[in-house]
Design an enzyme around this catalytic site. Structure first.
Site, PDB file in Angstrom:
ATOM      1  N   ASP A  92      -8.127   9.240   9.647  1.00  0.00           N
ATOM      2  CA  ASP A  92      -7.732   8.075  10.455  1.00  0.00           C
ATOM      3  C   ASP A  92      -6.513   8.345  11.325  1.00  0.00           C
ATOM      4  OD1 ASP A  92      -9.754   6.452   9.545  1.00  0.00           O
ATOM      5  OD2 ASP A  92      -8.528   5.472   8.004  1.00  0.00           O
TER       6      ASP A  92
ATOM      7  N   ARG B 203       5.619   0.860   1.505  1.00  0.00           N
ATOM      8  CA  ARG B 203       5.478   0.523   2.928  1.00  0.00           C
ATOM      9  C   ARG B 203       6.783   0.123   3.620  1.00  0.00           C
ATOM     10  NH1 ARG B 203       1.736   3.392   1.722  1.00  0.00           N
ATOM     11  NH2 ARG B 203      -0.407   3.006   2.338  1.00  0.00           N
TER      12      ARG B 203
ATOM     13  N   ASP C 177      -1.269  -3.627   4.152  1.00  0.00           N
ATOM     14  CA  ASP C 177      -0.286  -2.631   4.584  1.00  0.00           C
ATOM     15  C   ASP C 177       0.194  -2.844   6.016  1.00  0.00           C
ATOM     16  OD1 ASP C 177      -0.129  -1.386   2.154  1.00  0.00           O
ATOM     17  OD2 ASP C 177      -1.773  -0.001   2.574  1.00  0.00           O
TER      18      ASP C 177
ATOM     19  N   SER D 219     -11.109   5.413  -0.963  1.00  0.00           N
ATOM     20  CA  SER D 219      -9.858   5.421  -0.202  1.00  0.00           C
ATOM     21  C   SER D 219      -8.709   5.424  -1.204  1.00  0.00           C
ATOM     22  CB  SER D 219      -9.798   4.174   0.685  1.00  0.00           C
ATOM     23  OG  SER D 219      -8.464   3.905   1.027  1.00  0.00           O
TER      24      SER D 219
END
Ligand code: ARG
Length: 389
Positions: free
Chosen positions: A13, A92, A121, A173
């Site tokens: 990604d 994050r 996120d 994932s």
């Protein structure tokens, strides 16, 4: 050229993001954070450059992550919906803090990330950036681009000659750091289906865990774990050790259909052996040293604190204020907890502290009882009076 700093992981990604942003006319500076995910950053660096990044900043943030994010969450007993120790959610705001810092250093006006429009996120990164760098503009390629599937991305990567390792089909994932692993997608999306063994990254199954229990002692100083079995360890060593020992005993797995901030339910599984052990141990010590009023009040604070972490409000005024409260509660959380780890179970079997509020002479039902039983009668009469009346 417009300069943009991209949060880069080395995966498909974010590699496609680099190229896509370049095609849109940006000069791309990549930023990768080491929060204990165990990646080979030489490879990450090469991938970013191969994908077309101008340069890449790689920062080892493990110590800061533990001291400023993980341990405050532990002091708060933060857990989301009873099962998630917030490993991803805690990382994050830290990543966003450094995105902002790198953008300032580079004189970039933009930051970018590879999150989708469906997850938490994106919220965490962007709200943190709004607080710490309100002038920066945000670009989220994955929310905008035309690709409908992973295959579309792979085709694009091939067309654009981005050398990415796409031979292995990734069934899940993953997001990993020193506080835990978050696993979603693939067959996990069926909430009725038991997670297959290959989904788990760092824990053994109960079936494969040893039959013999393992005992460990953890010593805390003002809410911070410092020693295992009497030996001082750095915070990184301590977490690594507990992840290993706990994971081998099948501790720290959880399976949750969780409520995302964005309004959808998602099925995710987690592995957090160190977090599970430390959470139990820390709570047991608090039970010993905090008085009832504080202990019970703090439970409500824990819930709120966890929501703030989950919802991306780490740098919000309420969270900062709650930290003052939590720090105050940790002053006497010093002592040792003994735990038994056995086939997925983590039980506290002993605790001691110089600040212990447990008084044997008051609690005992045997000889040496100093409790004045005659006081109970009057107390109960007054306590019950309104109900009697
Ligand atoms: N659901 C978790 C959260 O919102 C983890 C998200 C990241 N998970 C992942 N497998 N990429 O904090």
């Amino acid at each position: 050229m417009k300069k943009i700093v991209l949060a880069y992981s080395g995966g498909l990604d974010t590699s496609v993001c680099v190229k896509w942003l370049k095609d849109k006319g940006y000069e791309v500076i990549a930023f990768a954070a080491d929060v204990g995910q165990g990646d080979d950053f030489k490879i990450v660096r090469q991938r970013a450059l191969n994908a077309g990044a101008k340069r890449i900043y790689i920062k080892n943030l493990k110590d800061e992550f533990i001291s400023d994010f993980v341990f405050p969450a532990l002091s708060a007993n933060a857990i989301y919906e009873g099962k998630y120790f917030l490993a991803t959610a805690l990382s994050r705001p830290l990543i966003a803090k450094y995105l902002v810092e790198v953008a300032k250093k580079e004189g970039a006006g933009y930051i970018a990330h590879g999150c989708t429009g469906k997850g938490n996120d994106q919220v965490r990164l962007e709200v943190t950036a709004a607080i710490l760098g309100p002038k920066l503009k945000i670009v989220a390629p994955v929310r905008e681009w035309e690709f409908k599937s992973r295959q579309d991305e792979i085709d694009y990567a091939k067309k654009k000659k981005i050398p990415i390792d796409i031979t292995k089909k990734k069934p899940y994932s993953l997001d990993k750091n020193i506080w835990g692993v978050s696993i979603e997608c693939g067959i996990l999306e069926d909430p009725w289906r038991e997670p297959p063994e290959d989904a788990y990254q760092i824990t053994k199954s109960i079936e494969r865990a040893p039959n013999k229990p393992k005992y460990i002692q953890i010593c805390f100083e003002q809410g911070i774990p410092c020693y295992i079995n009497g030996k001082y360890l750095t915070s990184q060593e301590l977490l690594t050790r507990l992840n290993k020992v706990g994971g081998d005993c099948a501790i720290g797995r959880s399976d949750l259909v969780e409520s995302r901030l964005i309004g959808i339910k998602s099925r995710e599984i987690y592995e957090a052996p160190a977090a599970t052990i430390l959470y139990q141990a820390h709570k047991a010590l608090e039970n010993l040293v905090l008085d009832r009023e504080l202990l019970h009040f703090k439970e409500g604070i824990s819930l709120k604190y966890s929501e703030l972490i989950y919802n991306g409000l780490w740098y919000s005024p309420l969270k900062v204020a709650l930290d003052k409260f939590i720090n105050q509660t940790q002053k006497k959380v010093t002592g040792t907890v003994r735990l038994k780890l056995h086939k997925g179970n983590c039980s506290v079997v002993g605790r001691k502290s110089d600040y212990s509020l447990y008084k044997k002479e008051l609690a005992t039902y045997s000889a040496g009882d100093k409790f004045d039983q005659s006081l109970a009668e009057g107390f109960i009469k007054l306590w019950g009076m309104p109900y009697k009346k």
